[in-house]
Design an enzyme around this catalytic site. Structure first.
Site, short mmCIF file in Angstrom:
data_model
loop_
_atom_site.label_atom_id
_atom_site.label_comp_id
_atom_site.label_asym_id
_atom_site.label_seq_id
_atom_site.Cartn_x
_atom_site.Cartn_y
_atom_site.Cartn_z
N THR A 18 0.83 -1.20 0.00
CA THR A 18 0.00 0.00 0.00
C THR A 18 0.87 1.25 0.00
OG1 THR A 18 -1.57 -1.23 1.39
CG2 THR A 18 -1.96 1.12 1.14
N SER A 113 6.12 3.87 8.60
CA SER A 113 5.01 4.61 9.20
C SER A 113 4.82 4.25 10.67
CB SER A 113 3.75 4.36 8.38
OG SER A 113 2.72 5.20 8.81
N HIS A 114 3.65 3.72 11.01
CA HIS A 114 3.31 3.45 12.41
C HIS A 114 3.80 2.09 12.88
CE1 HIS A 114 0.37 1.95 9.67
NE2 HIS A 114 0.17 0.98 10.52
N ASP A 282 1.65 9.98 13.62
CA ASP A 282 2.25 8.65 13.59
C ASP A 282 3.76 8.69 13.34
OD1 ASP A 282 2.21 9.39 10.92
OD2 ASP A 282 1.80 7.36 10.20
N ASP A 284 5.78 8.52 10.80
CA ASP A 284 6.36 9.36 9.75
C ASP A 284 5.60 10.68 9.56
OD1 ASP A 284 4.18 7.91 8.74
OD2 ASP A 284 4.91 8.03 6.69
N ASP A 286 2.44 11.48 8.84
CA ASP A 286 1.39 11.74 7.85
C ASP A 286 -0.02 11.47 8.38
OD1 ASP A 286 1.71 9.01 7.83
OD2 ASP A 286 1.97 8.82 5.66
N ARG A 287 -0.14 10.82 9.55
CA ARG A 287 -1.48 10.56 10.10
C ARG A 287 -1.80 11.54 11.23
NH1 ARG A 287 -2.67 4.12 10.31
NH2 ARG A 287 -1.78 3.63 8.28
N LYS A 381 -0.59 12.52 2.66
CA LYS A 381 -1.42 12.93 3.78
C LYS A 381 -0.52 13.64 4.79
CE LYS A 381 -1.51 8.24 5.81
NZ LYS A 381 -1.00 7.31 4.79
C1 VG1 Z 1 -2.91 1.36 5.76
C2 VG1 Z 1 -4.18 2.18 5.73
C3 VG1 Z 1 -4.22 3.04 4.49
C4 VG1 Z 1 -2.96 3.92 4.43
C5 VG1 Z 1 -1.73 3.04 4.52
C6 VG1 Z 1 -0.45 3.84 4.58
O1 VG1 Z 1 -2.88 0.50 4.65
O2 VG1 Z 1 -5.31 1.34 5.81
O3 VG1 Z 1 -5.40 3.82 4.50
O4 VG1 Z 1 -2.92 4.65 3.24
O5 VG1 Z 1 -1.78 2.23 5.70
O6 VG1 Z 1 -0.47 4.73 5.65
P1 VG1 Z 1 -3.30 -1.06 4.73
O7 VG1 Z 1 -3.01 -1.63 3.38
O8 VG1 Z 1 -2.48 -1.66 5.85
O9 VG1 Z 1 -4.75 -1.06 5.09
V1 VG1 Z 1 0.99 5.03 6.49
O10 VG1 Z 1 0.70 6.31 7.56
O11 VG1 Z 1 1.28 3.51 7.07
O12 VG1 Z 1 2.07 5.42 5.30
CO CO Z 2 2.27 7.14 8.22
#
Ligand code: VG1
Ligand code: CO
Length: 548
Positions: A18, A113-114, A282, A284, A286-287, A381
């Site tokens: 993703t 990310s998180h 979070d 990085d 972006d959340r 984001k």
């Molecule tokens: C998750 C979220 C998705 C978001 C992605 C990256 O993906 O559901 O909405 O865009 O993380 O966010 P998934 O495939 O695990 O549902 V981040 O802040 O991790 O870059």
């Molecule tokens: Co993130």
């Protein structure tokens, strides 16, 4: 300094998910693993000779090593310049800002990310294109294809370089600019929001004489940004930013701003003498999570509120072009769009699908249910941006967060919404759950579930209206005649096993029914989702890992 062409062999499984390639640190530490991926990126993105690359990350464990490798490979592959955040730091939205501002060819962002960080936890890398946004699927697939054939990579043989001092130096003919990670981003925020009004709010001259807020940076990358902007430029008291020192292991925590993992902030906002406003970001940056005094704003509602109130904010006072949300995100923003006469787009999960819509000026604001909100100021984001947007609205409306939401629901109705995550389940069992629902696509329509009539079922597919590209299998949906929805998806960001995400939504127009807890309001939908899918029986779990 010599360019070395190092021979190598493909690794399996280097397909970006993703949001980039995410694996355990120990996987990235294998000789050639990172190099193979970086070379595959460079081999897939076209002619960047004479152009600049932006590099930075969330500061997690292995960030520094990865930065050194990338700098040496960028020089060996012919970039003319690399802009790197001091100490290797750039939040994801700041990286997007820097790519755009300096007209870079693209950027490499180092983050998972998180996901937890540290020697035994996760690392990640993704490529962003020249508009500052995540590479679209066509590019990520080309990168993946390349990783399966790679035979060698180019790198400069040299000692590590110093990325801790701001300034310029040369690396084998390539210019390296070590930049302040915060200042370009802070400048952009000042161009969008009414800093004077927010400063007045935070100093107690506006909403009430004791307005207070707390921001939880969760020991991740947002700390320096939040301190510089909220405590520095906006004058909030020292200590407003909690856990503001970024750490390589994020303090052992899980920097995911939701009700489960941001419990320190949640306890504060639900405790005695709670602040008026609370927010978290979070790993990085972006959340965002938005809280009021004893009040939680769902990310889907937050997007709808920002859209409905956008013209109160200087950067959006001329009006917005349109809105977009990912498919699992609630339709709250759709109702705002309808009433404002705006176009509204429904995209697959992941920020990469919003870029074309923003580049074509079809949308200004976008968001995801997963605590992601943003606008066309960058192509990612942006957590802190959302917090500043909320503060600007609070400063203008002089009402509490709760009052703003109650008013919003009164006008537009309330989309009760929840996401149930079943993390780390067996991959085959997870696939069976989705297949089990698919197998009933022919029989479910017309039947009653949770007191509602099923209208249709499908695997969500998206055709990009700008470039015509098609993305299939983006979530299994049960759609009801009254607009309610049950959706099943597999996560594309995890690094072990599978995560099933179950999304539940039900619309309530009657404002006398708006005060319910979302889990209670959705109880019959939750039970039906399990009955139809046999999720709990097939996975051996009796409850979700995380509920938001
Ligand atoms: C998750 C979220 C998705 C978001 C992605 C990256 O993906 O559901 O909405 O865009 O993380 O966010 P998934 O495939 O695990 O549902 V981040 O802040 O991790 O870059
Ligand atoms: Co993130």
């Amino acid at each position: 300094m010599q360019i070395e062409a190092v021979s190598t062999q493909p690794f399996e499984g280097q397909r970006p998910g993703t949001s980039g390639l995410r694996k355990k640190v120990t996987v990235f530490q294998q000789p050639h693993y990172l190099e193979n991926f970086v070379q595959s990126v460079f081999d897939s993105i076209g002619d960047f000779a004479g152009h600049a690359l932006v590099v930075g990350g969330d500061g997690r464990y292995f960030n520094r090593e990865a930065i050194q490798t990338i700098l040496k490979m960028a020089a060996a592959n012919g970039f003319s310049k690399v802009l790197v955040g001091q100490g290797g730091i750039l939040s994801t939205p700041a990286a997007s800002c820097v790519i755009r501002k300096y007209g870079a060819y693209g950027g490499l962002i180092l983050s998972a990310s998180h996901n937890p960080a540290g020697p035994d936890d996760d690392f990640g890398i993704k490529y962003n294109i020249g508009n500052g946004g995540p590479a679209p699927e066509g590019v990520t697939e080309a990168i993946f294809t390349r990783t399966q054939k790679i035979e060698f990579y180019n790198i400069i043989e040299c000692d590590d370089v110093d990325v801790d001092q701001i300034g310029n130096f040369e690396l084998a003919g390539m210019q390296v600019a070590v930049i302040d990670p915060v200042s370009d981003y802070a400048e952009l925020m000042q161009s969008l929001f009414d800093f004077d009004a927010i400063r007045a709010l935070l100093s107690g001259n506006s909403l009430s004489d004791d307005f207070s807020m707390a921001f939880d940076a969760m020991h991740a990358v947002t700390g320096p940004y939040a301190k510089a902007i909220i405590e520095g430029l906006l004058g909030a008291p020292d200590g407003t930013v909690m856990n503001g020192e970024p750490k390589e292991d994020f303090g052992g925590g899980h920097p995911d701003p939701n009700l489960t993992y941001a419990h320190e902030l949640v306890d504060l906002l639900y405790g005695d003498n709670a602040p008026d406003f609370g927010a978290a970001s979070d790993g990085d940056g972006d959340r965002n999570m938005i809280l009021g005094n004893h009040f939680f704003v769902t990310p889907s509602d937050s997007l709808a509120v920002l859209a409905a109130n956008a013209t109160l904010v200087p950067g959006y006072s001329a009006g917005i072009a349109g809105v977009a949300r990912s498919m699992p995100t609630s339709a709250a923003v759709d109702r705002v769009a309808t009433s404002m006469g705006l176009d509204c787009y429904e995209t697959p999960t992941g920020w990469k699908f919003f870029g074309n819509l923003m580049d074509a000026d079809r949308v200004t604001l976008c968001g995801e249910e997963s605590f992601g909100t943003g606008s066309n100021h960058v192509r990612e984001k942006d957590g802190l941006w959302a917090v500043l947007f909320w503060l600007n609205i609070l400063a203008v409306r002089k009402e509490s967060v709760e009052a703003i939401l109650l008013d919003h629901w009164q006008k537009f109705g309330r989309n009760y919404y929840s996401r149930h995550d079943y993390e780390g389940v067996d991959s085959a069992a997870a696939a069976n759950v989705l297949q089990n629902v698919r197998d009933q696509f022919g029989t479910l329509p017309g039947t009653e579930l949770a007191g509602r009539t099923v209208a249709s079922c499908d695997d969500f597919a998206y055709t990009d209206p700008v470039d015509g590209s098609v993305s299939e299998n983006q979530g299994v949906r049960i759609l009801f005649e009254d607009g309610s929805r049950i959706i099943f998806r597999l996560s594309g960001t995890g690094t072990s096993g599978a995560t099933i995400r179950l999304y539940l939504e039900s619309y309530e127009a009657d404002s006398r029914q708006h005060g319910m807890d979302a889990q209670d309001a959705l109880a019959d939908m939750i039970a039906s989702a399990n009955d139809v899918s046999q999720l709990q029986a097939l996975t051996g779990r009796d409850k979700p890992t995380v509920i938001t």
